[in-house]
Design a protein around this motif. Structure first.
Motif, PDB file in Angstrom:
ATOM      1  N   GLU A   1       0.839  -1.205   0.000  1.00 41.29           N
ATOM      2  CA  GLU A   1       0.000   0.000   0.000  1.00 41.29           C
ATOM      3  C   GLU A   1       0.873   1.253   0.000  1.00 41.29           C
ATOM      4  O   GLU A   1       0.620   2.207  -0.742  1.00 41.29           O
TER       5      GLU A   1
ATOM      6  N   ARG B   1       2.466   1.897  -3.379  1.00 44.15           N
ATOM      7  CA  ARG B   1       1.527   2.446  -4.371  1.00 44.15           C
ATOM      8  C   ARG B   1       1.340   3.938  -4.158  1.00 44.15           C
ATOM      9  O   ARG B   1       0.973   4.671  -5.069  1.00 44.15           O
ATOM     10  N   GLY B   2       1.565   4.394  -2.957  1.00 43.26           N
ATOM     11  CA  GLY B   2       1.428   5.812  -2.639  1.00 43.26           C
ATOM     12  C   GLY B   2       0.085   6.112  -1.994  1.00 43.26           C
ATOM     13  O   GLY B   2      -0.851   5.322  -2.064  1.00 43.26           O
ATOM     14  N   TYR B   3       0.024   7.259  -1.340  1.00 45.11           N
ATOM     15  CA  TYR B   3      -1.174   7.679  -0.630  1.00 45.11           C
ATOM     16  C   TYR B   3      -1.709   8.960  -1.228  1.00 45.11           C
ATOM     17  O   TYR B   3      -0.956   9.779  -1.766  1.00 45.11           O
ATOM     18  N   ASP B   4      -3.001   9.163  -1.109  1.00 47.84           N
ATOM     19  CA  ASP B   4      -3.631  10.414  -1.520  1.00 47.84           C
ATOM     20  C   ASP B   4      -3.447  11.404  -0.364  1.00 47.84           C
ATOM     21  O   ASP B   4      -4.172  11.355   0.626  1.00 47.84           O
ATOM     22  N   VAL B   5      -2.456  12.256  -0.487  1.00 44.22           N
ATOM     23  CA  VAL B   5      -2.101  13.170   0.598  1.00 44.22           C
ATOM     24  C   VAL B   5      -3.267  14.093   0.951  1.00 44.22           C
ATOM     25  O   VAL B   5      -3.530  14.361   2.121  1.00 44.22           O
ATOM     26  N   ASP B   6      -4.005  14.571  -0.047  1.00 42.39           N
ATOM     27  CA  ASP B   6      -5.141  15.456   0.229  1.00 42.39           C
ATOM     28  C   ASP B   6      -6.194  14.749   1.080  1.00 42.39           C
ATOM     29  O   ASP B   6      -6.760  15.337   1.995  1.00 42.39           O
ATOM     30  N   ALA B   7      -6.446  13.488   0.778  1.00 44.21           N
ATOM     31  CA  ALA B   7      -7.431  12.726   1.562  1.00 44.21           C
ATOM     32  C   ALA B   7      -6.938  12.538   2.988  1.00 44.21           C
ATOM     33  O   ALA B   7      -7.719  12.620   3.937  1.00 44.21           O
ATOM     34  N   LEU B   8      -5.645  12.292   3.166  1.00 39.21           N
ATOM     35  CA  LEU B   8      -5.101  12.118   4.508  1.00 39.21           C
ATOM     36  C   LEU B   8      -5.189  13.409   5.312  1.00 39.21           C
ATOM     37  O   LEU B   8      -5.501  13.390   6.506  1.00 39.21           O
ATOM     38  N   LYS B   9      -4.934  14.548   4.673  1.00 36.94           N
ATOM     39  CA  LYS B   9      -4.999  15.833   5.369  1.00 36.94           C
ATOM     40  C   LYS B   9      -6.413  16.165   5.818  1.00 36.94           C
ATOM     41  O   LYS B   9      -6.616  16.807   6.843  1.00 36.94           O
ATOM     42  N   LYS B  10      -7.437  15.725   5.063  1.00 34.82           N
ATOM     43  CA  LYS B  10      -8.818  16.023   5.407  1.00 34.82           C
ATOM     44  C   LYS B  10      -9.263  15.322   6.680  1.00 34.82           C
ATOM     45  O   LYS B  10     -10.222  15.733   7.320  1.00 34.82           O
TER      46      LYS B  10
END
Length: 87
Positions: free
Chosen positions: A23, A26-35
């Motif tokens: 996981e 593959r990388g993370y959606d940084v914007d989703a994590l910040k929300k």
């Protein structure tokens, strides 16, 4: 890794570690994590201060018993007690 590693009482397996690694690769959606926000929600406009409090086992038992009776947390009861000082 130690054989007895757990998260919330659930054993961590090699398969789980491999899944986490995949996981991450593959990388993370940084914007989703910040929300999601950080930490506990605030209690007011200013930042709250954490205060350490030492209690005897008997005091903790009494606090927990009352919290259970009143369906409240330890913190709620302590905040109510402090608020009553001004009353």
């Amino acid at each position: 890794m130690a054989d007895n590693e757990t998260i919330d009482g659930v054993p961590v397996t090699e398969a789980q570690i491999e899944a986490w690694a995949a996981e991450a690769e593959r990388g993370y959606d940084v914007d989703a994590l910040k929300k999601r926000g950080r930490g506990r929600p605030g209690r007011g406009a200013a930042a709250s201060q954490v205060i350490a409090l030492r209690l005897t086992p008997e005091e903790v038992a009494a606090l927990d018993a009352r919290a259970a009776r009143e369906h409240k947390t330890r913190s709620e009861l302590i905040r109510e007690a402090v608020a009553a000082l001004d009353a």
